[in-house]
Scaffold this motif. Structure first.
Motif, mmCIF file in Angstrom:
data_model
loop_
_atom_site.group_PDB
_atom_site.id
_atom_site.type_symbol
_atom_site.label_atom_id
_atom_site.label_comp_id
_atom_site.label_asym_id
_atom_site.label_seq_id
_atom_site.Cartn_x
_atom_site.Cartn_y
_atom_site.Cartn_z
ATOM 1 N N HIS A 1 16.150 46.895 -32.005
ATOM 2 C CA HIS A 1 17.235 47.874 -31.992
ATOM 3 C C HIS A 1 16.982 49.050 -31.060
ATOM 4 N N LEU A 2 15.758 49.183 -30.586
ATOM 5 C CA LEU A 2 15.481 50.206 -29.575
ATOM 6 C C LEU A 2 15.597 49.660 -28.161
ATOM 7 N N GLY A 3 15.924 48.391 -28.050
ATOM 8 C CA GLY A 3 16.102 47.796 -26.731
ATOM 9 C C GLY A 3 14.823 47.448 -26.010
ATOM 10 N N ARG A 4 13.722 47.331 -26.742
ATOM 11 C CA ARG A 4 12.461 46.953 -26.110
ATOM 12 C C ARG A 4 12.494 45.457 -25.807
ATOM 13 N N ASP A 5 12.370 45.111 -24.563
ATOM 14 C CA ASP A 5 12.504 43.717 -24.146
ATOM 15 C C ASP A 5 11.378 42.829 -24.653
ATOM 16 N N ASP A 6 10.214 43.400 -24.921
ATOM 17 C CA ASP A 6 9.070 42.596 -25.330
ATOM 18 C C ASP A 6 8.930 42.484 -26.848
ATOM 19 N N ILE A 7 9.887 43.047 -27.591
ATOM 20 C CA ILE A 7 9.840 43.001 -29.048
ATOM 21 C C ILE A 7 11.102 42.314 -29.558
ATOM 22 N N HIS A 8 10.928 41.390 -30.528
ATOM 23 C CA HIS A 8 12.067 40.825 -31.236
ATOM 24 C C HIS A 8 11.661 40.595 -32.687
ATOM 25 N N TRP A 9 12.634 40.250 -33.513
ATOM 26 C CA TRP A 9 12.412 40.206 -34.948
ATOM 27 C C TRP A 9 12.937 38.908 -35.557
ATOM 28 N N SER A 10 12.276 38.466 -36.609
ATOM 29 C CA SER A 10 12.783 37.392 -37.453
ATOM 30 C C SER A 10 13.138 37.975 -38.816
ATOM 31 N N THR A 11 14.216 37.481 -39.400
ATOM 32 C CA THR A 11 14.589 37.836 -40.763
ATOM 33 C C THR A 11 14.583 36.568 -41.602
ATOM 34 N N ARG B 1 15.884 36.993 -55.052
ATOM 35 C CA ARG B 1 15.768 36.747 -53.615
ATOM 36 C C ARG B 1 14.790 37.700 -52.933
ATOM 37 N N LEU B 2 14.085 37.152 -51.956
ATOM 38 C CA LEU B 2 13.144 37.909 -51.130
ATOM 39 C C LEU B 2 13.670 37.954 -49.709
ATOM 40 N N PHE B 3 13.742 39.171 -49.158
ATOM 41 C CA PHE B 3 14.168 39.375 -47.779
ATOM 42 C C PHE B 3 12.999 39.997 -47.015
ATOM 43 N N LEU B 4 12.601 39.356 -45.934
ATOM 44 C CA LEU B 4 11.371 39.731 -45.244
ATOM 45 C C LEU B 4 11.606 39.699 -43.739
ATOM 46 N N THR B 5 11.196 40.757 -43.042
ATOM 47 C CA THR B 5 11.329 40.775 -41.589
ATOM 48 C C THR B 5 9.952 40.701 -40.933
ATOM 49 N N LEU B 6 9.914 40.061 -39.774
ATOM 50 C CA LEU B 6 8.682 39.898 -38.998
ATOM 51 C C LEU B 6 8.887 40.458 -37.601
ATOM 52 N N ARG B 7 7.929 41.206 -37.133
ATOM 53 C CA ARG B 7 7.958 41.773 -35.780
ATOM 54 C C ARG B 7 7.188 40.853 -34.840
ATOM 55 N N HIS B 8 7.793 40.484 -33.729
ATOM 56 C CA HIS B 8 7.148 39.631 -32.740
ATOM 57 C C HIS B 8 7.022 40.379 -31.417
ATOM 58 N N GLY B 9 5.845 40.285 -30.827
ATOM 59 C CA GLY B 9 5.595 40.967 -29.565
ATOM 60 C C GLY B 9 4.259 41.674 -29.610
#
Length: 212
Positions: free
Chosen positions: A194-204, A150-158
């Motif tokens: 996780h830092l509470g930045r409103d303009d950043i979100h993540w995909s897993t 399995r591959l687990f990959l996160t993406l940063r959006h913003g």
């Protein structure tokens, strides 16, 4: 933690490695301030049973590698920035963690692992890869996984930070690329920063290599 949803990435983009080298000490405390279970809650039920052989690509200061080792896994922690590797080995001196200086897309030091890895974690790494590097990187990840791995990959959006190279890569683009390289989607989840930045979100994104 500058990028709390993962490690510092593999340093592929221009200026990325120097940034993390200069800021290794300050960033390390931020990375270590959050628990693996908090950051990666969406993949916990998809991790392979222990003992498994897992590669943490862009392992940073070893937070995730140490958590995986504590769960009974053997971990190949891949991190190209010497300053971060040194900090990680000091913080997490586990015999179950094997540190390597390597980076995507080629990962040449993992040649001996081809077809052997039960899982690969890329946490906050893919965002540093330029578009031409992504297909060969995905092809390499597929080759390293064992059947059923399995591959687990996160993406940063913003918006990207001004001090290093990052790309806001759409999740659907990454899923399509993985599918083209023989990886079956398992789960796609979204999460706040996780830092509470409103303009950043993540995909897993979670994938599995087809079995013969």
């Amino acid at each position: 933690m500058t990028e709390p949803n993962g490690g510092p990435g593999d340093g592929t983009g221009p200026g990325v490695q120097p940034y993390y080298a200069r800021n290794a000490t300050a960033l390390a405390d931020r990375y270590e301030s959050l628990r693996f279970e908090t950051v990666h809650q969406d993949i916990l039920t998809l991790l392979p049973p222990a003992p498994a052989r897992i590669a943490d690509i862009g392992a940073g200061t070893g937070r995730d590698a140490a958590a995986l080792a504590a769960r009974g896994h053997t971990v190949l922690a891949v991190e190209p920035v010497p300053e971060l590797r040194a900090d990680a080995q000091r913080r997490h001196p586990s015999p179950a963690i094997h540190w390597l200086a390597d980076a995507l897309p080629a990962l040449p030091r993992l040649d001996g692992e081809t077809g052997r890895l039960d899982a690969i974690l890329l946490s906050a790494v893919w965002m540093h890869l330029e578009e031409p590097a992504r297909p060969p990187a995905m092809r390499r990840l597929h080759a390293l996984l064992a059947p059923g791995g399995r591959l687990f990959l996160t993406l940063r959006h913003g918006p990207p930070p001004p001090d290093r190279t990052m790309y806001d890569i759409p999740a659907h683009e990454t899923v399509a690329l993985a599918v083209r390289h023989g990886l079956r989607p398992l789960r796609h989840s979204h999460g706040a920063d996780h830092l509470g930045r409103d303009d950043i979100h993540w995909s897993t994104l979670s994938f599995e290599k087809d079995r013969p």
